[in-house]
Design a protein around this motif. Structure first.
Motif, PDB file in Angstrom:
ATOM      1  N   GLY A  95     -10.080   8.299   3.455  1.00 56.35           N
ATOM      2  CA  GLY A  95      -9.249   9.271   3.458  1.00 56.35           C
ATOM      3  C   GLY A  95      -7.970   9.228   4.871  1.00 56.35           C
ATOM      4  N   GLU A  96      -6.773   9.108   4.818  1.00 59.72           N
ATOM      5  CA  GLU A  96      -5.729   8.876   5.194  1.00 59.72           C
ATOM      6  C   GLU A  96      -5.089   9.942   5.787  1.00 59.72           C
ATOM      7  OE1 GLU A  96      -2.687   6.202   7.309  1.00 59.72           O
ATOM      8  OE2 GLU A  96      -4.156   5.879   5.460  1.00 59.72           O
ATOM      9  N   ASN A 117     -11.970  16.679  13.190  1.00 57.09           N
ATOM     10  CA  ASN A 117     -13.444  16.404  12.407  1.00 57.09           C
ATOM     11  C   ASN A 117     -14.203  17.428  11.725  1.00 57.09           C
ATOM     12  OD1 ASN A 117     -14.658  15.132  14.932  1.00 57.09           O
ATOM     13  ND2 ASN A 117     -14.622  17.641  16.343  1.00 57.09           N
ATOM     14  N   ALA A 118     -12.808  18.334  11.322  1.00 54.89           N
ATOM     15  CA  ALA A 118     -12.960  19.710  10.427  1.00 54.89           C
ATOM     16  C   ALA A 118     -12.145  17.565   9.233  1.00 54.89           C
ATOM     17  CB  ALA A 118     -11.635  20.141  10.100  1.00 54.89           C
ATOM     18  N   CYS A 119     -11.844  17.164   9.096  1.00 56.92           N
ATOM     19  CA  CYS A 119     -11.232  15.783   8.317  1.00 56.92           C
ATOM     20  C   CYS A 119     -12.682  15.217   7.838  1.00 56.92           C
ATOM     21  CB  CYS A 119      -9.949  15.090   9.230  1.00 56.92           C
ATOM     22  SG  CYS A 119      -8.511  15.869   8.566  1.00 56.92           S
ATOM     23  N   ARG A 120     -12.982  14.938   9.323  1.00 52.22           N
ATOM     24  CA  ARG A 120     -14.293  14.027   9.254  1.00 52.22           C
ATOM     25  C   ARG A 120     -15.410  15.077   8.249  1.00 52.22           C
ATOM     26  NH1 ARG A 120     -18.671  14.122  11.397  1.00 52.22           N
ATOM     27  NH2 ARG A 120     -18.269  15.506  13.269  1.00 52.22           N
ATOM     28  N   LEU A 123     -14.451  14.503   4.344  1.00 53.61           N
ATOM     29  CA  LEU A 123     -14.625  13.403   3.876  1.00 53.61           C
ATOM     30  C   LEU A 123     -16.136  12.767   4.042  1.00 53.61           C
ATOM     31  CD1 LEU A 123     -12.173  11.182   6.069  1.00 53.61           C
ATOM     32  CD2 LEU A 123     -11.903  11.878   3.143  1.00 53.61           C
ATOM     33  N   ASP A 124     -16.909  13.704   4.651  1.00 52.41           N
ATOM     34  CA  ASP A 124     -18.855  13.163   4.879  1.00 52.41           C
ATOM     35  C   ASP A 124     -18.774  14.921   3.191  1.00 52.41           C
ATOM     36  OD1 ASP A 124     -20.823  11.919   5.890  1.00 52.41           O
ATOM     37  OD2 ASP A 124     -21.324  14.261   6.340  1.00 52.41           O
ATOM     38  N   ARG A 125     -18.611  15.218   3.567  1.00 51.52           N
ATOM     39  CA  ARG A 125     -18.866  16.183   2.016  1.00 51.52           C
ATOM     40  C   ARG A 125     -18.870  15.670   0.824  1.00 51.52           C
ATOM     41  NH1 ARG A 125     -17.023  19.678  -1.083  1.00 51.52           N
ATOM     42  NH2 ARG A 125     -14.951  19.537  -0.303  1.00 51.52           N
TER      43      ARG A 125
END
Length: 167
Positions: A95-96, A117-120, A123-125
């Motif tokens: 993810g960029e 944190n929302a991006c993280r 990406l984790d999902r």
């Protein structure tokens, strides 16, 4: 103030235009005339189209940060899914964070961290292991935020004018 993070739809993108333009203004100041920054309207037209493409083809997501008292958008992050290159094993894709913009009056209040944190979490999902971002080397405030969020220097991008005879 309480913050709520929402996933943006294509119809929401025009609502972040003023944040984008404010960020471009910051870049103009931070570059101190060393680097040409596009005119805000042209820059927005280019980026807006990218956001639309990413949302429509599932190549990325945009998150909005809203003040829960006023429902005002006070920040946003655009996350783009990028195929990993040949050299470093960052998985099939990473993810960029292409844009992270927060209203100047809201900086230092956790908005940027909440968007990261929302991006993280996204990406984790998706079981994506790495995320990256870029900022100007002179953007010390953003660099502090990113380091606190666990980002580390990885590659260094060097830029020069082709026709600059001073070197």
């Amino acid at each position: 103030m309480s913050i709520r993070i929402e996933r943006a739809h294509a119809r929401d993108l025009t609502k972040v235009k003023r944040l984008w333009k404010a960020m471009i203004g910051d870049y103009q100041q931070l570059s101190d005339g060393l680097w040409e920054v596009r005119e805000p309207g042209e820059a927005w037209a280019r980026r807006h189209q990218q956001y639309l493409d990413w949302i429509n083809d599932a190549g990325g997501v945009v998150f909005l940060a809203l003040d829960t008292d006023t429902e005002e958008i006070i920040g946003y992050a655009a996350l783009h899914f990028v195929l990993s290159g040949a050299t470093f094993d960052l998985g099939e894709s990473y993810g960029e964070i292409e844009t992270l913009a927060v209203l100047p009056t809201e900086r230092g209040r956790g908005v940027g961290a909440a968007l990261i944190n929302a991006c993280r979490r996204e990406l984790d999902r998706r079981e994506v292991e790495y995320m990256a971002l870029e900022t100007l080397a002179s953007n010390t405030g953003a660099l502090r935020l990113y380091e606190r969020a666990g980002f580390q220097p990885f590659m260094v991008r060097l830029v020069r004018r082709v026709n600059d005879d001073e070197s």
